[in-house]
Design a protein around this motif. Structure first.
Motif, PDB file in Angstrom:
ATOM      1  N   THR A   1      47.629   0.176  13.580  1.00 25.34           N
ATOM      2  CA  THR A   1      47.873  -1.163  13.039  1.00 25.34           C
ATOM      3  C   THR A   1      47.332  -2.215  13.999  1.00 25.34           C
ATOM      4  N   SER A   2      46.768  -3.286  13.424  1.00 25.79           N
ATOM      5  CA  SER A   2      46.216  -4.369  14.232  1.00 25.79           C
ATOM      6  C   SER A   2      46.074  -5.608  13.363  1.00 25.79           C
ATOM      7  N   VAL A   3      46.363  -6.777  13.933  1.00 24.55           N
ATOM      8  CA  VAL A   3      46.178  -8.024  13.181  1.00 24.55           C
ATOM      9  C   VAL A   3      44.711  -8.177  12.795  1.00 24.55           C
ATOM     10  N   ASP A   4      43.833  -7.968  13.772  1.00 26.67           N
ATOM     11  CA  ASP A   4      42.388  -8.022  13.529  1.00 26.67           C
ATOM     12  C   ASP A   4      41.790  -6.661  13.851  1.00 26.67           C
ATOM     13  N   LEU A   5      41.222  -6.012  12.859  1.00 30.72           N
ATOM     14  CA  LEU A   5      40.604  -4.713  13.092  1.00 30.72           C
ATOM     15  C   LEU A   5      39.317  -4.903  13.886  1.00 30.72           C
ATOM     16  N   PRO A   6      39.164  -4.221  15.015  1.00 26.30           N
ATOM     17  CA  PRO A   6      37.936  -4.379  15.808  1.00 26.30           C
ATOM     18  C   PRO A   6      36.693  -4.044  14.996  1.00 26.30           C
ATOM     19  N   TRP A   7      35.586  -4.669  15.394  1.00 30.39           N
ATOM     20  CA  TRP A   7      34.327  -4.491  14.673  1.00 30.39           C
ATOM     21  C   TRP A   7      33.919  -3.030  14.571  1.00 30.39           C
ATOM     22  N   ASP A   8      34.093  -2.283  15.664  1.00 30.96           N
ATOM     23  CA  ASP A   8      33.619  -0.898  15.702  1.00 30.96           C
ATOM     24  C   ASP A   8      34.762   0.096  15.596  1.00 30.96           C
ATOM     25  N   ALA A   9      35.816  -0.272  14.846  1.00 33.93           N
ATOM     26  CA  ALA A   9      36.990   0.594  14.756  1.00 33.93           C
ATOM     27  C   ALA A   9      36.655   1.970  14.187  1.00 33.93           C
ATOM     28  N   THR A  10      35.717   2.034  13.242  1.00 29.53           N
ATOM     29  CA  THR A  10      35.402   3.313  12.596  1.00 29.53           C
ATOM     30  C   THR A  10      34.188   4.003  13.217  1.00 29.53           C
ATOM     31  N   ARG A  11      33.755   3.529  14.370  1.00 28.38           N
ATOM     32  CA  ARG A  11      32.579   4.124  15.007  1.00 28.38           C
ATOM     33  C   ARG A  11      32.861   5.579  15.390  1.00 28.38           C
ATOM     34  N   ASP A  12      31.903   6.431  15.111  1.00 25.92           N
ATOM     35  CA  ASP A  12      31.972   7.863  15.433  1.00 25.92           C
ATOM     36  C   ASP A  12      33.097   8.578  14.698  1.00 25.92           C
ATOM     37  N   LEU A  13      33.640   7.984  13.655  1.00 27.17           N
ATOM     38  CA  LEU A  13      34.667   8.653  12.856  1.00 27.17           C
ATOM     39  C   LEU A  13      34.054   9.117  11.535  1.00 27.17           C
ATOM     40  N   ARG A  14      34.471  10.279  11.102  1.00 31.14           N
ATOM     41  CA  ARG A  14      33.955  10.819   9.839  1.00 31.14           C
ATOM     42  C   ARG A  14      34.867  10.394   8.698  1.00 31.14           C
ATOM     43  N   ALA A  15      34.267   9.853   7.637  1.00 31.34           N
ATOM     44  CA  ALA A  15      35.025   9.499   6.444  1.00 31.34           C
ATOM     45  C   ALA A  15      35.148  10.728   5.558  1.00 31.34           C
ATOM     46  N   ILE A  16      36.359  11.127   5.238  1.00 36.58           N
ATOM     47  CA  ILE A  16      36.560  12.331   4.431  1.00 36.58           C
ATOM     48  C   ILE A  16      36.278  12.018   2.967  1.00 36.58           C
ATOM     49  N   ASP A  17      36.009  13.063   2.201  1.00 38.15           N
ATOM     50  CA  ASP A  17      35.711  12.902   0.784  1.00 38.15           C
ATOM     51  C   ASP A  17      36.946  12.418   0.039  1.00 38.15           C
ATOM     52  N   ARG A  18      36.707  11.662  -1.009  1.00 37.77           N
ATOM     53  CA  ARG A  18      37.790  11.133  -1.829  1.00 37.77           C
ATOM     54  C   ARG A  18      37.331  11.079  -3.276  1.00 37.77           C
ATOM     55  N   GLU A  19      38.285  11.098  -4.174  1.00 34.35           N
ATOM     56  CA  GLU A  19      37.978  11.019  -5.594  1.00 34.35           C
ATOM     57  C   GLU A  19      38.757   9.871  -6.213  1.00 34.35           C
ATOM     58  N   GLU A  20      38.051   9.132  -7.043  1.00 31.93           N
ATOM     59  CA  GLU A  20      38.692   8.000  -7.718  1.00 31.93           C
ATOM     60  C   GLU A  20      39.556   8.504  -8.865  1.00 31.93           C
ATOM     61  N   VAL A  21      40.776   7.975  -8.967  1.00 30.14           N
ATOM     62  CA  VAL A  21      41.677   8.372 -10.049  1.00 30.14           C
ATOM     63  C   VAL A  21      41.155   7.792 -11.364  1.00 30.14           C
ATOM     64  N   ALA A  22      40.907   8.658 -12.319  1.00 29.62           N
ATOM     65  CA  ALA A  22      40.374   8.209 -13.608  1.00 29.62           C
ATOM     66  C   ALA A  22      41.433   7.450 -14.393  1.00 29.62           C
ATOM     67  N   MET A  23      40.971   6.531 -15.240  1.00 32.06           N
ATOM     68  CA  MET A  23      41.896   5.788 -16.085  1.00 32.06           C
ATOM     69  C   MET A  23      42.476   6.691 -17.161  1.00 32.06           C
ATOM     70  N   SER A  24      43.738   6.483 -17.458  1.00 32.53           N
ATOM     71  CA  SER A  24      44.348   7.192 -18.582  1.00 32.53           C
ATOM     72  C   SER A  24      43.934   6.517 -19.883  1.00 32.53           C
TER      73      SER A  24
END
Length: 708
Positions: free
Chosen positions: A288-311
């Protein structure tokens, strides 16, 4: 022996019936001004006549009194009395108190009329403020005072606020030691001691402008429009004991929060609670942070995700809302005035549609166990959650199956032997020899042979690649998109490095800058369109037209531009060097000229936080002199560092000035002091000009005038 001056005999006063009075042509007032006759009549009906009429007898042809009187002074009061008689609220022959001048008086009737109007002195504004405060103290409410004195409740509240200022400031204002505008500025704070301290600080300052006074009184406060205040909520802050001050005379965006420490504590508590809530979703960690640092996600892998379809129900609701919105827009598109309830309904539809269309994502629970999320405060005060990032130390180990080796190496022979496994190496004939035993399967090709073959194939691929520019463009674009949007261990055979720039020492709030917002918006738009898996990326790129491919290419390439003059460490770390940084900056100048880079238009300004706080006083003075001229630098050279920085920010706000590291040679070369409106014309900015005038006429005009 000196003679005693004769005593004055005043004109007699008596009541004269209203129907014996008439307006005089000697009355000098011809232009309508001040309180209207109708308002004056209402006031006389409420409180009676406060001032007698000045009248003279009308004479007949022989010079005898006729019993009728003309009014050279007090015509507006007479017309108001006439209006009351027409309304049947006053008898036509009601006795009216009058001062009667003698028929043969040496003083002309015009002289009397002029004197009564010209020699009348209006109340000092301070007396008016105090009078309204006295009325409130004795039980009158604000609305009643406003109605009785023909003004608005807002104006009365402003006067009461002025009456509540420090008595010492009142005394200074009464002696013309400060202007009404300055006194109004002091009302932004209720603390009399603080008001007096600020005035004492301004005693030897060239800048005593109302804006500067407000700035001094609110420098330890937080704007209501601050994202932290929006995140916590003003009601919560006030409920916790915090105070909010308002400026009744200026647009203040809602005021200022006077307890920053309390606000920070409330922000911290709410952020931690939000972090705990997100952690309960099943993530390994939450930051948690009031202001997320510019390079907060540097060298981190984004995992796969799936969008929930509309009913089906949600899709039906979206269709119904869109149809209703279109119907309302068509119905009211040509209407000159659209009712407020229609605007409210359209806004409600947009809000509900946004919530339905903005689909949530689902993640693999196994991946969530090693991934985490970032929780911060967005620019509008809402919670910003970025989920699904894996740290390098949390990545699973790439275990190889039992008995397996690296590709192409299973059962391979000595790599130093160009022929692979020869007969006798392992007690068996070489592969493909006449002595190969039946039933024994084909052995894998030797590593060295695989290397030789693929090298040949690579040359052929390069040759074919070079002959097809469209495929070459797509392949490089594919590599760029992989590097910019699909962090992790994904590979491409095209060895074009797409390294998104993450600044080694990013300034605070860099994410909130205008260029960063534009880049984030463009990245979000592309991320919405790109496939979730990198395995589908190649096919997706060929669904784009040439222009779209070029725009995506340009976006990815732009993320790899690094024009930062990084701090070169004292000891070589093998990553950057002074020479390398210098060459990088030189090339960035080439790009800047090519795109006509304009940092001022992009939104950069020299502020206290972003520039002046980090430089010395001589540098501040040199910068002001360069941008505006030496005389402006001389005006602030006696100030302390903090005050000098604030004044420099105000002076250079519209000067279109850039510090040397931000200039592009050949593009931002400017002569000192040639900014628009600078010292060359010899005029001071509005906030530096001394306010030598008296109280503002427009404000005085609003003050009520007693019944004449």
């Amino acid at each position: 022996m000196a003679r005693t001056a004769a005593k004055i005999t005043l004109s007699p006063s008596r009541d004269i019936p209203l129907d014996r009075l008439a307006l005089s042509q000697s009355n000098v007032r011809r232009i309508k001004a001040g309180v209207s006759i109708e308002s004056l009549a209402d006031d006389i009906a409420r409180r009676g006549l406060l001032q007698s009429l000045s009248v003279r007898p009308l004479l007949d042809a022989e010079g005898q009194e006729t019993g009728r009187y003309e009014i050279p002074a007090g015509g507006r009061r007479y017309r108001a009395l006439e209006l009351l008689a027409k309304r049947r609220r006053l008898a036509k022959d009601a006795p009216i108190p009058c001062v009667v001048r003698a028929p043969g008086d040496d003083i002309l009737a015009e002289d009397d009329s002029f004197a009564e109007n010209a020699m009348r002195e209006s109340l000092h504004p301070l007396d008016q403020f105090r009078a309204m405060q006295a009325m409130v103290d004795k039980g009158d409410d604000v609305e009643a005072i406003a109605a009785h004195h023909f003004t608005t409740p807002a104006v009365v509240r402003q006067r009461l606020k002025l009456a509540a200022a420090s008595p010492k400031l009142h005394a200074i204002y009464a002696d013309d030691g400060m202007t009404l505008d300055q006194l109004m500025a002091f009302t932004v704070a209720d603390d009399h001691q603080r008001q007096e301290e600020v005035w004492a600080q301004l005693d030897h300052s060239f800048n005593k402008s109302p804006a500067f006074i407000r700035q001094k009184l609110t420098e330890d406060s937080v704007r209501v429009t601050d994202k932290r205040a929006a995140f916590v909520g003003i009601d919560v802050y006030v409920g916790a004991g915090g105070a909010v001050v308002r400026d009744l005379f200026e647009a203040d965006g809602g005021g200022w929060l006077t307890d920053p420490a309390l606000l920070d504590r409330l922000v911290d508590e709410k952020l931690k609670a939000e972090g705990t809530r997100i952690l309960a979703e099943g993530w390994k960690w939450v930051t948690t942070s009031v202001d997320l640092p510019w390079d907060a996600t540097r060298d981190l892998r984004a995992i796969d995700r799936e969008e929930v379809a509309m009913s089906d129900d949600e899709q039906a609701r979206v269709a119904a809302l869109e149809a209703e919105s279109e119907a309302l827009c068509e119905q009211w598109s040509d209407a000159p005035d659209v009712p407020a309830e229609v605007h409210a309904r359209i806004d409600a539809i947009d809000t509900e549609l946004g919530a339905l269309v903005d689909r949530p994502f689902v993640f693999d629970p196994a991946e969530m166990e090693r991934a985490g999320a970032f929780v911060s405060i967005d620019r509008d005060g809402s919670v910003r959650v970025e989920r699904g990032f894996v740290r390098a130390e949390d990545e699973p180990e790439q275990d190889m199956p039992d008995g397996a080796a690296s590709p192409g190496a299973e059962g391979g022979g000595d790599e130093s032997d160009p022929r692979g496994g020869e007969e006798g190496d392992h007690g068996t004939p070489a592969a493909g020899s006449d002595g190969e035993e039946e039933g024994e399967g084909l052995r894998p090709l030797p590593d060295r042979l695989v290397s030789d073959l693929t090298a040949w194939r690579t040359l052929a691929l390069q040759d074919a690649f070079a002959k097809d520019p469209a495929i070459a463009f797509a392949a490089v674009l594919h590599s760029l998109v992989l590097g910019c949007f699909y962090a992790g261990t994904r590979e491409s055979c095209v060895q074009v490095a797409a390294n998104r720039v993450y600044f080694s020492n990013a300034p605070t709030n860099l994410r909130d800058s205008a260029p960063a917002q534009a880049i984030d918006a463009l990245a979000a738009a592309w991320k919405e369109r790109l496939p979730q898996s990198d395995k589908d990326l190649w096919d997706f790129l060929f669904t784009l037209g040439g222009d779209e491919q070029a725009m995506l290419f340009a976006h990815c390439a732009s993320l790899c531009v690094n024009a930062q003059a990084e701090i070169v460490p004292k000891y070589d770390n093998g990553r950057i060097s002074a020479h390398g940084v210098a060459r990088r900056i030189a090339h960035s100048d080439v790009l800047a000229r090519s795109v006509s880079l304009d940092l001022v238009a992009a939104g950069w300004r020299p502020t206290v936080e972003g520039y002046f706080r980090s430089v010395t006083k001589p540098r501040i003075l040199a910068d002001v002199a360069e941008a505006r001229g030496p005389q402006f630098a001389e005006m602030i050279d006696h100030l302390k560092k903090a005050d000098m920085a604030r004044e420099a920010e105000r002076l250079l706000e519209d000067a279109a000035w850039l510090p040397e590291p931000m200039r592009t040679p050949g593009l931002d070369d400017a002569e000192p002091g040639d900014a628009e409106g600078d010292a060359a014309d010899g005029e001071l900015p509005a906030f530096l000009a001394e306010d030598a005038d008296g109280p503002d006429d427009a404000i005085d005009a609003e003050l009520p005038v007693a019944a004449e």
